[in-house]
Scaffold this motif. Structure first.
Motif, mmCIF file in Angstrom:
data_model
loop_
_atom_site.group_PDB
_atom_site.id
_atom_site.type_symbol
_atom_site.label_atom_id
_atom_site.label_comp_id
_atom_site.label_asym_id
_atom_site.label_seq_id
_atom_site.Cartn_x
_atom_site.Cartn_y
_atom_site.Cartn_z
ATOM 1 N N GLN A 153 0.828 -1.198 0.000
ATOM 2 C CA GLN A 153 0.000 0.000 0.000
ATOM 3 C C GLN A 153 0.868 1.254 0.000
ATOM 4 N N ALA A 154 1.957 1.239 0.740
ATOM 5 C CA ALA A 154 2.849 2.399 0.800
ATOM 6 C C ALA A 154 3.496 2.666 -0.556
ATOM 7 N N GLU A 155 3.927 1.589 -1.239
ATOM 8 C CA GLU A 155 4.565 1.755 -2.554
ATOM 9 C C GLU A 155 3.572 2.242 -3.596
ATOM 10 N N LEU A 156 2.367 1.714 -3.562
ATOM 11 C CA LEU A 156 1.340 2.148 -4.504
ATOM 12 C C LEU A 156 0.938 3.596 -4.246
ATOM 13 N N TRP A 198 -9.195 -0.522 -2.371
ATOM 14 C CA TRP A 198 -8.525 0.680 -1.850
ATOM 15 C C TRP A 198 -7.821 1.441 -2.971
ATOM 16 N N LEU A 199 -7.101 0.693 -3.830
ATOM 17 C CA LEU A 199 -6.348 1.322 -4.909
ATOM 18 C C LEU A 199 -7.279 2.043 -5.879
ATOM 19 N N ALA A 200 -8.404 1.423 -6.193
ATOM 20 C CA ALA A 200 -9.374 2.056 -7.098
ATOM 21 C C ALA A 200 -9.870 3.384 -6.531
ATOM 22 N N LYS A 201 -10.141 3.408 -5.238
ATOM 23 C CA LYS A 201 -10.608 4.638 -4.592
ATOM 24 C C LYS A 201 -9.535 5.715 -4.622
ATOM 25 N N ARG A 202 -8.283 5.314 -4.417
ATOM 26 C CA ARG A 202 -7.196 6.283 -4.422
ATOM 27 C C ARG A 202 -6.948 6.834 -5.828
ATOM 28 N N ILE A 203 -7.020 5.965 -6.833
ATOM 29 C CA ILE A 203 -6.862 6.415 -8.223
ATOM 30 C C ILE A 203 -7.941 7.432 -8.570
ATOM 31 N N ASP A 204 -9.171 7.116 -8.180
ATOM 32 C CA ASP A 204 -10.295 8.014 -8.455
ATOM 33 C C ASP A 204 -10.127 9.339 -7.707
ATOM 34 N N ALA A 205 -9.698 9.263 -6.460
ATOM 35 C CA ALA A 205 -9.520 10.474 -5.664
ATOM 36 C C ALA A 205 -8.427 11.370 -6.245
ATOM 37 N N CYS A 206 -7.428 10.749 -6.863
ATOM 38 C CA CYS A 206 -6.344 11.512 -7.490
ATOM 39 C C CYS A 206 -6.735 12.065 -8.856
ATOM 40 N N GLY A 207 -7.872 11.591 -9.377
ATOM 41 C CA GLY A 207 -8.301 12.041 -10.700
ATOM 42 C C GLY A 207 -7.437 11.496 -11.815
ATOM 43 N N LEU A 208 -6.833 10.331 -11.597
ATOM 44 C CA LEU A 208 -5.955 9.727 -12.589
ATOM 45 C C LEU A 208 -6.675 8.656 -13.400
ATOM 46 N N ARG A 210 -11.174 -3.434 -14.935
ATOM 47 C CA ARG A 210 -12.507 -2.891 -14.632
ATOM 48 C C ARG A 210 -12.594 -2.428 -13.185
ATOM 49 N N ASP A 211 -12.134 -3.252 -12.260
ATOM 50 C CA ASP A 211 -12.267 -2.944 -10.837
ATOM 51 C C ASP A 211 -11.415 -1.749 -10.414
ATOM 52 N N LEU A 212 -10.346 -1.489 -11.148
ATOM 53 C CA LEU A 212 -9.516 -0.319 -10.852
ATOM 54 C C LEU A 212 -10.076 0.960 -11.477
ATOM 55 N N GLY A 213 -11.115 0.788 -12.313
ATOM 56 C CA GLY A 213 -11.695 1.947 -12.982
ATOM 57 C C GLY A 213 -11.061 2.241 -14.319
ATOM 58 N N GLY A 214 -10.327 1.264 -14.873
ATOM 59 C CA GLY A 214 -9.656 1.459 -16.152
ATOM 60 C C GLY A 214 -10.458 0.958 -17.329
#
Length: 299
Positions: free
Chosen positions: A17-20, A49-59, A96-100
Motif C-alpha cells: 500500500q505504501a509503494e502504490l 482501496w487502490l481504485a478509490k485512491r486512483i479516483d480520488a487523485c483524478g488519474l 474494470r475494478d480499478l476503474g480502467g
C-alpha cells in the motif's frame, strides 16, 4: 492533443500500500494523467482501496501484462490455452475494478523468446481465443490492446502490419494495437509510416527510448513519431515507459533484458520525459499549423 501516462515501474515494482500510494503521489505531482500497472496481483494489493485512491487523485489507469508460457493462447495444448483465458479474464476484471478501460501488453502469445516460428494453427487459435476474450472485455467496458513487440519477446506479432491482419482475423471491434516505440525501432521499416498505417486501430502508445533510458538520448526519431501521431489525429494516452536495474521486477526484468542501470533518479527521469513529450507535441502542432497557413496563403 494526447494525455500523458507513466508506467508505475518508474517508481516501484512493489505492490504494498505504501509503494502504490507513493507511485500515485508522484504521478499526480509531476502532472501525468494516467498510471499504468503491470503484473499487479490482486492477492497482494488491495484493489478496492487502490481504485478509490486512483479516483480520488483524478488519474486514469491502464493495466498491462504478458502471458506466461503456461498461459499461451496460441498454444497447441488446449489446457494451456484455457489457462490463458483464465488469466485474461482476471486481468480484464482487475482493469474494470480499478476503474480502467485499457488492458494492454502481450496478450496474443506468451511473453518471451520462442525457439520456433509460429504456425498457422497458432495464429488461428490465438485470434479465436482473443475474439472471445474481447467480447468478455467489452461487457466490462474494457478494450484489449495487443502490444506489438520485438522478435525476442514474442514470435507472433512483431509489426503493425501483422497486428492489423490479426485484428481483422478476430473479427472484433474491441481489439486495438498497443504500439511501443522501443519495439517499433527494432522491427518497423519506418516508425512514422507504420503509425500512419495503423491509424485508428491504435488504442494505446508507449513512448520508450532505444536503450530504455532518458527520452532523446538514444537513436529513436521522436520528431517523426509526434508528427505521425498528430497527422492521424491520435488523441489518446501516450505513456512513458523506462526500465533500469534501479527498479527491478524480477520476471519482467529477466524477459526484457534489463541489465544496466540507465538512471537512478526516477523523479528527474519523469520530469524530463514530461517536458520532452510536451515539447515534441507542441513542435509538431506548430509545424502542422505552419504548413496549413502556407497552403492557405498559396490558394
Amino acid at each position: 492533443m494526447s494525455k500523458l501516462g507513466i508506467h508505475s515501474f518508474v517508481w516501484s515494482a512493489g505492490s504494498s500500500q505504501a509503494e502504490l500510494e507513493d507511485a500515485l503521489k508522484m504521478t499526480l505531482e509531476l502532472g501525468f494523467d494516467l498510471i499504468e500497472f503491470s503484473y499487479l496481483d490482486p492477492r497482494q494489493a488491495d484493489v478496492a482501496w487502490l481504485a478509490k485512491r486512483i479516483d480520488a487523485c483524478g488519474l486514469g489507469v491502464a493495466v498491462s501484462m504478458g502471458l506466461p508460457r503456461d498461459g499461451d493462447v496460441s498454444s497447441d495444448d488446449p489446457s494451456v490455452v484455457a489457462n490463458g483465458v483464465t488469466i485474461l479474464e482476471r486481468a480484464i476484471a482487475l482493469t474494470r475494478d480499478l476503474g480502467g478501460q485499457k488492458l494492454a501488453g502481450i496478450l496474443s502469445s506468451s511473453h518471451g523468446k520462442q525457439e520456433q516460428a509460429p504456425t498457422a494453427r497458432a495464429w488461428k487459435t490465438s485470434a479465436f481465443t482473443l475474439a472471445n476474450a474481447a467480447h468478455t472485455a467489452k461487457s466490462a467496458g474494457v478494450t484489449l490492446n495487443l502490444e506489438i513487440v520485438n522478435r525476442f519477446e514474442s514470435n507472433l506479432l512483431n509489426t503493425v502490419s501483422q497486428g492489423l491482419a490479426f485484428i481483422e482475423d478476430t473479427g472484433s471491434d474491441n481489439i486495438f494495437l498497443h504500439l511501443d516505440t522501443f519495439h517499433m525501432n527494432i522491427e518497423e521499416a519506418d516508425i512514422g509510416l507504420a503509425l500512419r498505417h495503423a491509424g485508428d486501430k491504435i488504442g494505446y502508445v508507449h513512448l520508450g527510448e532505444s536503450h530504455r533510458g532518458y527520452l532523446g538520448t538514444g537513436n529513436i526519431n521522436f520528431a517523426a513519431i509526434f508528427d505521425a501521431l498528430r497527422a492521424i489525429g491520435y488523441d489518446d494516452y501516450l505513456t512513458f515507459e523506462s526500465f533500469s536495474s534501479e527498479v527491478v521486477d524480477e520476471d519482467l526484468s529477466l524477459k526484457t533484458g534489463i541489465w544496466r542501470n540507465l538512471w537512478s533518479d526516477n523523479v528527474a527521469l519523469a520530469k524530463h520525459a514530461h517536458r520532452f513529450i510536451d515539447l515534441g507535441l507542441e513542435t509538431s502542432r506548430l509545424k502542422m499549423e505552419l504548413m496549413k497557413a502556407e497552403h492557405k496563403a498559396n490558394h
